[in-house]
Design a protein around this motif. Structure first.
Motif, PDB file in Angstrom:
ATOM      1  N   LYS A   1      76.498 117.239  17.274  1.00 12.68           N
ATOM      2  CA  LYS A   1      76.379 118.518  16.281  1.00 12.68           C
ATOM      3  C   LYS A   1      77.532 119.411  16.259  1.00 12.68           C
ATOM      4  O   LYS A   1      77.969 120.411  15.477  1.00 12.68           O
ATOM      5  CB  LYS A   1      75.068 119.193  16.071  1.00 12.68           C
ATOM      6  CG  LYS A   1      73.821 117.964  15.548  1.00 12.68           C
ATOM      7  CD  LYS A   1      72.615 118.482  15.314  1.00 12.68           C
ATOM      8  CE  LYS A   1      71.708 117.844  14.823  1.00 12.68           C
ATOM      9  NZ  LYS A   1      70.349 118.370  14.765  1.00 12.68           N
ATOM     10  N   GLN A   2      77.688 119.569  17.609  1.00 15.37           N
ATOM     11  CA  GLN A   2      78.882 120.814  18.002  1.00 15.37           C
ATOM     12  C   GLN A   2      80.366 120.115  17.484  1.00 15.37           C
ATOM     13  O   GLN A   2      80.833 119.154  17.983  1.00 15.37           O
ATOM     14  CB  GLN A   2      78.750 121.099  19.151  1.00 15.37           C
ATOM     15  CG  GLN A   2      77.293 121.960  19.490  1.00 15.37           C
ATOM     16  CD  GLN A   2      76.450 120.968  19.778  1.00 15.37           C
ATOM     17  OE1 GLN A   2      76.613 119.892  19.729  1.00 15.37           O
ATOM     18  NE2 GLN A   2      75.180 121.495  19.795  1.00 15.37           N
TER      19      GLN A   2
ATOM     20  N   ASN B   1      82.094 131.663  10.529  1.00 22.30           N
ATOM     21  CA  ASN B   1      80.777 131.538  10.025  1.00 22.30           C
ATOM     22  C   ASN B   1      79.870 131.645  11.302  1.00 22.30           C
ATOM     23  O   ASN B   1      78.459 131.477  11.483  1.00 22.30           O
ATOM     24  CB  ASN B   1      80.495 129.976   9.881  1.00 22.30           C
ATOM     25  CG  ASN B   1      81.228 129.445   8.572  1.00 22.30           C
ATOM     26  OD1 ASN B   1      81.219 130.236   7.637  1.00 22.30           O
ATOM     27  ND2 ASN B   1      82.032 128.619   8.495  1.00 22.30           N
TER      28      ASN B   1
ATOM     29  N   THR C   1      79.252 130.250  14.062  1.00 24.55           N
ATOM     30  CA  THR C   1      78.504 129.055  14.548  1.00 24.55           C
ATOM     31  C   THR C   1      79.612 127.844  14.524  1.00 24.55           C
ATOM     32  O   THR C   1      80.564 127.962  13.945  1.00 24.55           O
ATOM     33  CB  THR C   1      77.412 128.710  13.738  1.00 24.55           C
ATOM     34  OG1 THR C   1      76.689 127.483  14.458  1.00 24.55           O
ATOM     35  CG2 THR C   1      77.707 128.340  12.343  1.00 24.55           C
TER      36      THR C   1
ATOM     37  N   ASN D   1      77.747 124.606  14.827  1.00 24.80           N
ATOM     38  CA  ASN D   1      77.002 123.574  14.512  1.00 24.80           C
ATOM     39  C   ASN D   1      77.232 123.046  13.254  1.00 24.80           C
ATOM     40  O   ASN D   1      77.356 123.709  12.233  1.00 24.80           O
ATOM     41  CB  ASN D   1      75.528 124.122  14.958  1.00 24.80           C
ATOM     42  CG  ASN D   1      74.425 123.022  14.841  1.00 24.80           C
ATOM     43  OD1 ASN D   1      74.798 122.030  14.377  1.00 24.80           O
ATOM     44  ND2 ASN D   1      73.309 123.325  15.296  1.00 24.80           N
TER      45      ASN D   1
ATOM     46  N   GLU E   1      75.282 121.391  11.159  1.00 29.05           N
ATOM     47  CA  GLU E   1      74.141 121.433  10.464  1.00 29.05           C
ATOM     48  C   GLU E   1      74.236 122.789   9.772  1.00 29.05           C
ATOM     49  O   GLU E   1      73.801 122.891   8.617  1.00 29.05           O
ATOM     50  CB  GLU E   1      72.752 121.210  11.005  1.00 29.05           C
ATOM     51  CG  GLU E   1      72.694 119.905  11.796  1.00 29.05           C
ATOM     52  CD  GLU E   1      72.394 118.862  10.663  1.00 29.05           C
ATOM     53  OE1 GLU E   1      71.985 119.191   9.618  1.00 29.05           O
ATOM     54  OE2 GLU E   1      72.797 117.507  10.762  1.00 29.05           O
ATOM     55  N   GLU E   2      74.647 123.835  10.425  1.00 26.43           N
ATOM     56  CA  GLU E   2      74.424 125.096   9.962  1.00 26.43           C
ATOM     57  C   GLU E   2      75.702 125.431   9.196  1.00 26.43           C
ATOM     58  O   GLU E   2      75.644 126.045   8.169  1.00 26.43           O
ATOM     59  CB  GLU E   2      74.366 126.403  11.372  1.00 26.43           C
ATOM     60  CG  GLU E   2      73.256 126.232  11.890  1.00 26.43           C
ATOM     61  CD  GLU E   2      73.081 126.937  13.023  1.00 26.43           C
ATOM     62  OE1 GLU E   2      74.101 127.760  13.159  1.00 26.43           O
ATOM     63  OE2 GLU E   2      72.545 127.086  13.870  1.00 26.43           O
ATOM     64  N   LEU E   3      76.759 124.699   9.375  1.00 27.40           N
ATOM     65  CA  LEU E   3      78.268 124.834   8.787  1.00 27.40           C
ATOM     66  C   LEU E   3      78.124 123.879   7.317  1.00 27.40           C
ATOM     67  O   LEU E   3      78.649 124.310   6.274  1.00 27.40           O
ATOM     68  CB  LEU E   3      79.370 124.236   9.323  1.00 27.40           C
ATOM     69  CG  LEU E   3      79.759 125.145  10.564  1.00 27.40           C
ATOM     70  CD1 LEU E   3      80.956 124.151  11.360  1.00 27.40           C
ATOM     71  CD2 LEU E   3      80.351 126.228  10.202  1.00 27.40           C
ATOM     72  N   ARG E   4      77.023 123.165   7.288  1.00 33.53           N
ATOM     73  CA  ARG E   4      76.942 122.545   5.969  1.00 33.53           C
ATOM     74  C   ARG E   4      76.296 123.237   4.931  1.00 33.53           C
ATOM     75  O   ARG E   4      76.786 123.167   3.745  1.00 33.53           O
ATOM     76  CB  ARG E   4      75.830 121.065   6.363  1.00 33.53           C
ATOM     77  CG  ARG E   4      75.759 120.242   5.008  1.00 33.53           C
ATOM     78  CD  ARG E   4      75.031 119.103   5.383  1.00 33.53           C
ATOM     79  NE  ARG E   4      75.611 118.098   6.441  1.00 33.53           N
ATOM     80  CZ  ARG E   4      75.016 117.473   7.205  1.00 33.53           C
ATOM     81  NH1 ARG E   4      73.990 117.076   6.851  1.00 33.53           N
ATOM     82  NH2 ARG E   4      75.966 116.790   8.074  1.00 33.53           N
TER      83      ARG E   4
ATOM     84  N   ASN F   1      73.129 125.710   3.002  1.00 32.51           N
ATOM     85  CA  ASN F   1      71.859 125.448   2.409  1.00 32.51           C
ATOM     86  C   ASN F   1      71.982 125.009   0.886  1.00 32.51           C
ATOM     87  O   ASN F   1      72.810 125.440   0.219  1.00 32.51           O
ATOM     88  CB  ASN F   1      71.226 126.822   2.260  1.00 32.51           C
ATOM     89  CG  ASN F   1      69.669 126.602   2.273  1.00 32.51           C
ATOM     90  OD1 ASN F   1      69.465 125.412   1.761  1.00 32.51           O
ATOM     91  ND2 ASN F   1      68.953 127.710   2.236  1.00 32.51           N
TER      92      ASN F   1
END
Length: 112
Positions: A23-24, A98, A100, A102, A104-107, A109
Motif C-alpha cells: 500500500k505504500q 495529500n 500520506t 498510503n 488506500e488513502e490516496l484513492r 472516498n
C-alpha cells in the motif's frame, strides 16, 4: 552458475511483485526496481555466461563474447533509471499534497 543466477532473478521477481502489491508508494517503487534488476539478470543469463575475448575482430581469436546482452542491459538500466526517477518525483509530489503515501488513502472516498 546459470542456474544460480536464474534462481536469483526469480527471487528478485517474486520480491518485486510482492512489493508492488503493497500500500505504500515507496515500497511500490522499490518493487519496480527489484523487477528491473531481475530482468537485467535474466537478460544476462540468456546471453550465456561464458568466458571469451572482447568482441573486437582480430586474427587468431575465434571465441568472442556476445555484445548484444550487454547492450540490452545498458539500455534497460537507462530506461529503469528514468522510470524510477519519474516515480520518485510523482510519489514525492503526491505525498506532499495529500500528506500520506498510503494508496488506500490516496484513492479517495467514493462519497465525496
Amino acid at each position: 552458475m546459470e542456474i544460480i543466477i536464474c534462481i536469483l532473478a526469480g527471487i528478485l521477481f517474486a520480491t518485486g511483485i510482492y512489493n508492488l502489491l503493497q500500500k505504500q508508494l515507496l515500497r511500490i517503487i522499490i518493487g519496480t526496481g527489484l523487477i528491473t534488476h531481475g530482468a537485467h539478470l535474466f537478460i544476462l543469463t540468456m546471453g550465456e555466461l561464458k568466458d571469451g575475448k572482447p568482441p573486437i575482430l582480430t586474427h587468431g581469436i575465434d571465441d568472442y563474447v556476445d555484445p548484444l546482452p550487454q547492450a540490452l542491459i545498458l539500455t534497460s538500466i537507462v530506461i529503469s533509471f528514468g522510470i524510477t526517477s519519474l516515480l520518485l518525483v510523482l510519489a514525492y509530489r503526491a505525498a506532499n499534497e495529500n500528506n500520506t503515501d498510503n494508496m488506500e488513502e490516496l484513492r479517495g472516498n467514493e462519497n465525496e
